[in-house]
Design a protein around this motif. Structure first.
Motif, mmCIF file in Angstrom:
data_model
loop_
_atom_site.group_PDB
_atom_site.id
_atom_site.type_symbol
_atom_site.label_atom_id
_atom_site.label_comp_id
_atom_site.label_asym_id
_atom_site.label_seq_id
_atom_site.Cartn_x
_atom_site.Cartn_y
_atom_site.Cartn_z
ATOM 1 N N TYR A 35 0.853 -1.177 0.000
ATOM 2 C CA TYR A 35 0.000 0.000 0.000
ATOM 3 C C TYR A 35 0.895 1.236 0.000
ATOM 4 N N ARG A 36 0.322 2.343 -0.433
ATOM 5 C CA ARG A 36 0.999 3.633 -0.348
ATOM 6 C C ARG A 36 0.112 4.578 0.458
ATOM 7 N N GLN A 37 0.751 5.358 1.330
ATOM 8 C CA GLN A 37 -0.001 6.289 2.167
ATOM 9 C C GLN A 37 0.655 7.656 2.131
ATOM 10 N N THR A 38 -0.131 8.662 1.774
ATOM 11 C CA THR A 38 0.340 10.039 1.816
ATOM 12 C C THR A 38 -0.262 10.724 3.039
ATOM 13 N N LEU A 39 0.316 11.855 3.387
ATOM 14 C CA LEU A 39 -0.037 12.534 4.633
ATOM 15 C C LEU A 39 -1.532 12.842 4.707
ATOM 16 N N GLY A 40 -2.147 12.421 5.790
ATOM 17 C CA GLY A 40 -3.558 12.725 6.010
ATOM 18 C C GLY A 40 -4.524 11.804 5.290
ATOM 19 N N GLN A 41 -4.000 10.812 4.591
ATOM 20 C CA GLN A 41 -4.859 9.889 3.842
ATOM 21 C C GLN A 41 -4.733 8.468 4.384
ATOM 22 N N GLY A 42 -5.706 7.658 4.054
ATOM 23 C CA GLY A 42 -5.609 6.244 4.384
ATOM 24 C C GLY A 42 -4.710 5.527 3.392
ATOM 25 N N PRO A 43 -4.261 4.341 3.738
ATOM 26 C CA PRO A 43 -3.441 3.570 2.801
ATOM 27 C C PRO A 43 -4.205 3.270 1.503
ATOM 28 N N GLU A 44 -3.488 3.342 0.366
ATOM 29 C CA GLU A 44 -4.076 3.012 -0.930
ATOM 30 C C GLU A 44 -3.428 1.737 -1.457
ATOM 31 N N PHE A 45 -4.255 0.825 -1.895
ATOM 32 C CA PHE A 45 -3.782 -0.456 -2.393
ATOM 33 C C PHE A 45 -2.939 -0.282 -3.658
ATOM 34 N N LEU A 46 -1.808 -0.986 -3.704
ATOM 35 C CA LEU A 46 -0.971 -0.993 -4.905
ATOM 36 C C LEU A 46 -1.004 -2.346 -5.608
ATOM 37 N N THR A 47 -0.698 -3.411 -4.850
ATOM 38 C CA THR A 47 -0.635 -4.732 -5.448
ATOM 39 C C THR A 47 -0.636 -5.788 -4.351
ATOM 40 N N TYR A 48 -0.947 -7.052 -4.750
ATOM 41 C CA TYR A 48 -0.820 -8.109 -3.760
ATOM 42 C C TYR A 48 -0.409 -9.427 -4.401
ATOM 43 N N ASN B 101 -10.176 -8.895 -2.573
ATOM 44 C CA ASN B 101 -9.090 -9.129 -1.631
ATOM 45 C C ASN B 101 -8.461 -7.875 -1.058
ATOM 46 N N LYS B 102 -8.459 -6.789 -1.803
ATOM 47 C CA LYS B 102 -7.782 -5.607 -1.288
ATOM 48 C C LYS B 102 -8.688 -4.878 -0.307
ATOM 49 N N LEU B 103 -8.052 -4.180 0.619
ATOM 50 C CA LEU B 103 -8.779 -3.311 1.524
ATOM 51 C C LEU B 103 -8.837 -1.908 0.926
ATOM 52 N N ILE B 104 -10.012 -1.318 0.978
ATOM 53 C CA ILE B 104 -10.169 0.075 0.559
ATOM 54 C C ILE B 104 -10.384 0.877 1.830
ATOM 55 N N PHE B 105 -9.440 1.753 2.133
ATOM 56 C CA PHE B 105 -9.477 2.464 3.399
ATOM 57 C C PHE B 105 -10.285 3.749 3.311
ATOM 58 N N GLY B 106 -10.895 4.086 4.433
ATOM 59 C CA GLY B 106 -11.673 5.291 4.537
ATOM 60 C C GLY B 106 -10.800 6.519 4.703
ATOM 61 N N THR B 107 -11.478 7.628 4.878
ATOM 62 C CA THR B 107 -10.826 8.936 4.921
ATOM 63 C C THR B 107 -10.138 9.213 6.255
#
Lengths: 115, 115
Positions: A35-48, B101-107
């Protein structure tokens, strides 16, 4: 400590350079996520990965990004020709799943800063 | 597609209660709650599966209303250690009725507990 480790913890690089991150999951876990996470955001899925097979990639993952999980154990995420927009926390998570039910455990992350 | 959490931020005194809501536009298989402290990895709290279940441990509990595609996290008698950002991670239903399978994270919801 969840048992998921990532290396390095911090990386500063210049734009255009290549970087590689490593993730060591919990040993009996068959799935590994990036996952990738930028400041103030939730993690974003990249790959698995399920074992050594890469089963899904996000549209966020441009051609400059590549991930591998040889032998179904540790994984590497490489970013080629880094851009300032790649600056973020890169998180790895692992889980054991035999179906839809799973709990993902996150590593401490690698914080990337592209100058 | 990203679940919406409310409130965005909340400040509590020790011993007060809080509710954090997570609302998705997609039909969900499961909801996963995490707490993240600044500069650290998300830490798993609990998972709720479709079926409208409730769960809890210690003074943190959660509910999942699959018909409304909503989940709520309840923190009672808050402690200083509860401070952090809370994320819900959602797994939408797949085409066959199982989970993607992936998690989609909230705000995210920033919770600050003061003495």
């Amino acid at each position: 400590d969840t048992g998921v480790s990532q290396d390095p913890r911090h990386k500063i690089t210049k734009r255009g350079q290549n970087v590689t991150f490593r993730c060591d999951p919990i040993s009996e876990h068959n799935r590994l996520y990036w996952y990738r996470q930028t400041l103030g955001q939730g993690p974003e899925f990249l790959t698995y990965f399920q074992n050594e097979a890469q089963l899904e990639k996000s549209r966020l993952l441009s051609d400059r990004f590549s991930a591998e999980r040889p032998k179904g154990s540790f994984s590497t995420l490489e970013i080629q020709r880094t851009e300032q927009g790649d600056s973020a926390m890169y998180l790895c998570a692992s889980s054991f799943s035999t179906g839809g039910f799973e709990t993902q455990y996150f590593g401490p992350g690698t914080r990337l800063l592209v100058l | 597609q990203q679940p919406v959490q409310s409130p965005q931020a909340v400040i509590l005194r020790e011993g007060e209660d809080a509710v954090i809501n997570c609302s998705s536009s997609k039909a969900l298989y499961s909801v996963h709650w995490y707490r993240q402290k600044h500069g650290e990895a998300p830490v798993f709290l609990m998972i709720l599966l479709k079926g409208g279940e409730q769960k809890g441990h210690d003074k943190i509990s959660a509910s999942f209303n699959e018909k409304k595609q909503q989940s709520s996290l309840y923190l009672t008698a808050s402690q200083l250690s509860y401070s952090g950002t809370y994320f819900c991670g959602t797994k939408p239903l797949g085409g066959y009725g199982g989970a993607t399978n992936k998690l989609i994270f909230g705000t995210g919801t920033l919770l600050a507990v003061q003495p």
